[in-house]
Write a protein that holds these residues in place. Structure first.
Motif, mmCIF file in Angstrom:
data_model
loop_
_atom_site.group_PDB
_atom_site.id
_atom_site.type_symbol
_atom_site.label_atom_id
_atom_site.label_comp_id
_atom_site.label_asym_id
_atom_site.label_seq_id
_atom_site.Cartn_x
_atom_site.Cartn_y
_atom_site.Cartn_z
ATOM 1 N N GLU A 102 0.698 4.155 -2.874
ATOM 2 C CA GLU A 102 0.566 5.586 -2.566
ATOM 3 C C GLU A 102 1.656 6.409 -3.246
ATOM 4 O OE1 GLU A 102 -2.011 7.126 -0.999
ATOM 5 O OE2 GLU A 102 -2.883 5.122 -0.980
ATOM 6 N N GLN A 140 -7.970 10.256 -5.093
ATOM 7 C CA GLN A 140 -7.074 11.403 -5.235
ATOM 8 C C GLN A 140 -7.539 12.324 -6.360
ATOM 9 O OE1 GLN A 140 -5.723 10.892 -2.050
ATOM 10 N NE2 GLN A 140 -4.336 12.278 -3.063
ATOM 11 N N ARG A 155 -7.892 4.136 -5.123
ATOM 12 C CA ARG A 155 -7.020 5.177 -4.568
ATOM 13 C C ARG A 155 -6.790 6.287 -5.592
ATOM 14 N NH1 ARG A 155 -6.954 7.261 -1.323
ATOM 15 N NH2 ARG A 155 -4.779 7.865 -1.143
ATOM 16 N N THR A 204 0.834 -1.210 0.000
ATOM 17 C CA THR A 204 0.000 0.000 0.000
ATOM 18 C C THR A 204 0.867 1.257 0.000
ATOM 19 O OG1 THR A 204 -0.297 -0.099 2.403
ATOM 20 C CG2 THR A 204 -2.021 -1.102 1.036
ATOM 21 N N GLU A 205 1.998 1.214 0.656
ATOM 22 C CA GLU A 205 2.926 2.350 0.615
ATOM 23 C C GLU A 205 3.428 2.564 -0.819
ATOM 24 O OE1 GLU A 205 4.296 4.625 3.083
ATOM 25 O OE2 GLU A 205 2.346 3.980 3.849
#
Length: 110
Positions: free
Chosen positions: A16, A62, A58, A12-13
């Protein structure tokens, strides 16, 4: 933290960090240190979304923020978040938020 949770956190990092880059699920699996098929299975069990679905959600989240916080053109925002056509972006946005991007922008800025 268990090994699997650590791998999911790493994944997940990585997602991102790469929301505005062309990445594949295989790239995400590599960042987690897992084989592709094992990663998909573990990610889906842990996050309750496939890695690809999570990535798209995600990106759309954003993009939604950018719609209401900036005056940039919708097509530019779509391209920033790796949607290669306005139609694909609009369809995905409508599925997730129940509104077209232009309507979402007008509601969010009201």
């Amino acid at each position: 933290m268990s090994e699997q949770l650590g791998a999911i956190y790493s994944a997940t990092e990585y997602i991102e960090e790469c929301l505005q880059e062309e990445i594949t699920v295989a790239d995400i699996a590599a960042a987690a240190g897992y084989s592709l098929y094992h990663f998909i299975r573990v990610f889906n069990q842990t996050v309750l979304h496939t890695p690809y679905n999570y990535l798209i959600r995600r990106r759309l989240s954003q993009a939604a923020l950018a719609l209401v916080q900036t005056k940039r053109r919708i097509i530019d925002i779509a391209v920033d978040y790796c949607f290669n056509s306005p139609e694909v972006f609009s369809r995905a946005f409508l599925r997730m938020f129940g509104e077209q991007p232009s309507k979402y922008r007008s509601i969010g800025q009201a």
